[in-house]
Design an enzyme around this catalytic site. Structure first.
Site, mmCIF file in Angstrom:
data_model
loop_
_atom_site.group_PDB
_atom_site.id
_atom_site.type_symbol
_atom_site.label_atom_id
_atom_site.label_comp_id
_atom_site.label_asym_id
_atom_site.label_seq_id
_atom_site.Cartn_x
_atom_site.Cartn_y
_atom_site.Cartn_z
ATOM 1 N N ASP A 20 0.862 -1.223 0.064
ATOM 2 C CA ASP A 20 -0.047 -0.179 0.091
ATOM 3 C C ASP A 20 1.020 1.334 0.079
ATOM 4 O OD1 ASP A 20 -2.632 -1.423 0.628
ATOM 5 O OD2 ASP A 20 -1.243 -2.229 2.127
ATOM 6 N N GLU A 246 2.346 -6.234 -5.264
ATOM 7 C CA GLU A 246 2.043 -5.150 -6.552
ATOM 8 C C GLU A 246 3.184 -4.495 -7.251
ATOM 9 O OE1 GLU A 246 -2.064 -3.489 -6.354
ATOM 10 O OE2 GLU A 246 -1.201 -1.699 -7.341
HETATM 11 O O1 TRH Z 1 5.162 -5.797 0.519
HETATM 12 P P1 TRH Z 1 4.417 -6.377 -0.511
HETATM 13 O O2 TRH Z 1 4.049 -8.038 -0.103
HETATM 14 O O3 TRH Z 1 2.966 -5.706 -0.332
HETATM 15 C C1 TRH Z 1 1.676 -6.099 -0.218
HETATM 16 C C2 TRH Z 1 0.836 -6.015 0.941
HETATM 17 O O4 TRH Z 1 1.147 -7.148 1.536
HETATM 18 C C3 TRH Z 1 -0.441 -5.511 0.506
HETATM 19 O O5 TRH Z 1 -1.449 -5.924 1.706
HETATM 20 C C4 TRH Z 1 -1.122 -6.478 -0.491
HETATM 21 O O6 TRH Z 1 -2.261 -6.092 -0.847
HETATM 22 C C5 TRH Z 1 -0.324 -6.082 -1.673
HETATM 23 O O7 TRH Z 1 0.974 -6.592 -1.502
HETATM 24 C C6 TRH Z 1 -0.692 -6.883 -2.919
HETATM 25 O O8 TRH Z 1 4.786 -6.258 -1.989
HETATM 26 P P2 TRH Z 1 5.035 -5.123 -2.786
HETATM 27 O O9 TRH Z 1 3.675 -4.548 -3.298
HETATM 28 O O10 TRH Z 1 6.043 -5.464 -3.847
HETATM 29 O O11 TRH Z 1 5.722 -3.887 -2.023
HETATM 30 C C7 TRH Z 1 7.082 -3.814 -1.582
HETATM 31 C C8 TRH Z 1 7.495 -2.753 -1.792
HETATM 32 O O12 TRH Z 1 8.796 -2.377 -0.934
HETATM 33 C C9 TRH Z 1 7.840 -2.154 -3.206
HETATM 34 O O13 TRH Z 1 7.352 -0.549 -3.145
HETATM 35 C C10 TRH Z 1 9.301 -2.249 -3.429
HETATM 36 C C11 TRH Z 1 9.655 -1.833 -1.887
HETATM 37 N N1 TRH Z 1 11.036 -2.290 -1.604
HETATM 38 C C12 TRH Z 1 11.862 -1.288 -1.438
HETATM 39 O O14 TRH Z 1 11.817 -0.097 -1.498
HETATM 40 N N2 TRH Z 1 13.278 -1.747 -0.904
HETATM 41 C C13 TRH Z 1 13.697 -2.775 -0.757
HETATM 42 O O15 TRH Z 1 14.832 -3.413 -0.828
HETATM 43 C C14 TRH Z 1 12.651 -4.023 -0.857
HETATM 44 C C15 TRH Z 1 13.113 -5.531 -1.214
HETATM 45 C C16 TRH Z 1 11.418 -3.403 -1.421
#
Ligand code: TRH
Length: 354
Positions: A20, A246
């Site tokens: 989110d 996402e």
């Molecule tokens: O963390 P996620 O699994 O997020 C979600 C939530 O669980 C949510 O509730 C659900 O509805 C949704 O997924 C579909 O995965 P996501 O979306 O990839 O988010 C991770 C974020 O973290 C993304 O913006 C990238 C960031 N990130 C960094 O900035 N630095 C890092 O080193 C890493 C590994 C990730």
């Protein structure tokens, strides 16, 4: 940069993990620095947010970071509504804020930014109005997506040029796999298969449940989260990307590398519908054998099939050149569509004239 004069409030509640805040933080920054908007991001959990934005001061309820004003949820009562109001993922806006929106002479354009899905109904529901039951306000559903009848995907103006420039000068000798996922019972067998197929292979595993549950293996490099601005560079340094949720899923597609998506599990297995809808459009144009290999690895990773993950990995790797070409073609195809921020702004301009 020329300020557009448009103000925007984005409301985000962090349900769990970083999806989110990942989406809203990326969008907030882009609306500010590419479109010159005055953007405020109202968020309920600064501690979780800090994992992807280390510049944040968790003790400050109002601060400017990367051109965006970040405001703690409890302070939402103190702000007057912006021209464009985005509630992320159907979060309920504070009542006083909505009342003020209705009382404004020129009413804000109100958007509910939905979760990303490749399902075909998304195009039909994108931009549907939802009139407020008792206030003179209309909220519009805004669906991100992979086809021109949807709101598109977040893509910064220079992203693909930056990617190509980075990849052209950063050539590594080792084969590198990026492993960002939820805890997965098939994790150890996957690493075992990866390391026994290639010599000198490296697996980067960001901090979190997956990293904590993996057995020790010299090929694993556990890393702390990098700031979100550096996340793309991190992806570009790898040859195969395991991603989740996402935002990282979308960034892996812009990275134009072979990817494996661990979808966020939902009750009653509804996430399988979403996953299959994406595969149906993503696999268009892939030969049948690489397609079968890709589908098998995605299945094995998502059902945590430790018995078959090794064979699935080997089969996937046997088709790597075709899967790489396909990832490049997919990213090009997606880039032909306008990006999400541009779609949002053109909808704002049209709606404000009505
Ligand atoms: O963390 P996620 O699994 O997020 C979600 C939530 O669980 C949510 O509730 C659900 O509805 C949704 O997924 C579909 O995965 P996501 O979306 O990839 O988010 C991770 C974020 O973290 C993304 O913006 C990238 C960031 N990130 C960094 O900035 N630095 C890092 O080193 C890493 C590994 C990730």
């Amino acid at each position: 940069m020329i300020r557009s004069g448009i103000s925007c409030d984005i409301f985000c509640r962090i349900v769990d993990n970083f999806g989110d805040i990942g989406v809203t933080w990326r969008l907030a920054r882009q609306l500010s620095y590419e479109h010159g908007m005055a953007v405020r991001l109202i968020v309920d959990d600064l501690r979780a947010f800090r994992a992807i934005e280390p510049q944040l001061d968790v003790s400050s309820e109002r601060q400017d970071v990367s051109g965006v004003t970040v405001i703690g949820w409890a302070q939402a009562f103190s702000i007057s509504p912006a021209d464009l109001v985005i509630e992320a993922f159907a979060v309920n806006l504070p009542k006083a804020y909505v009342d003020e929106m209705a009382a404004k002479e020129s009413r804000p354009v109100w958007i509910n930014l939905e979760y990303l899905s490749a399902e075909s109904w998304v195009g039909e529901h994108h931009l549907l109005p939802s009139p407020h039951p008792n206030l003179p306000l209309t909220k519009y559903f805004f669906f991100p997506g992979f086809t021109p009848d949807t709101g598109g995907l977040i893509r910064e103006r220079d992203l693909l040029n930056e990617r190509d420039g980075f990849i052209s000068v950063n050539v590594t000798n080792n084969f590198r796999v990026f492993l960002f996922g939820y805890a997965n019972a098939a994790g150890d067998n996957l690493i075992e298969a990866i390391t026994s197929l290639e010599t000198g292979v490296l697996c980067t595993v960001p901090a979190g449940a997956l990293a904590e549950t993996l057995n020790k293996n010299p090929a694993i490099e556990k890393i702390q989260f990098v700031p979100q601005q550096d996340f793309d560079c991190l992806l570009w340094q790898h040859d195969v990307l395991f991603v989740r949720g996402e935002d990282s899923f979308v960034r892996a597609q812009w990275a134009a590398k072979p990817l494996i998506w661990q979808i966020y599990p939902q009750s009653e297995n509804t996430h399988w519908v979403k996953l299959n809808a994406f595969l149906a459009i993503y696999c268009d144009g892939l030969e049948s054998e690489p397609e079968a290999a890709l589908r098998e690895l995605w299945r094995a990773w998502n059902v945590e099939d430790s018995a078959n993950i090794g064979a699935a990995w080997r089969r996937f790797m046997a088709h790597l050149p075709a899967l790489q070409d396909h990832a490049t073609a997919w990213s090009k195809k997606l880039a032909e569509m306008p990006d999400l921020a541009a779609n949002l702004l053109s909808f704002y301009q049209k709606t404000i004239k009505i």
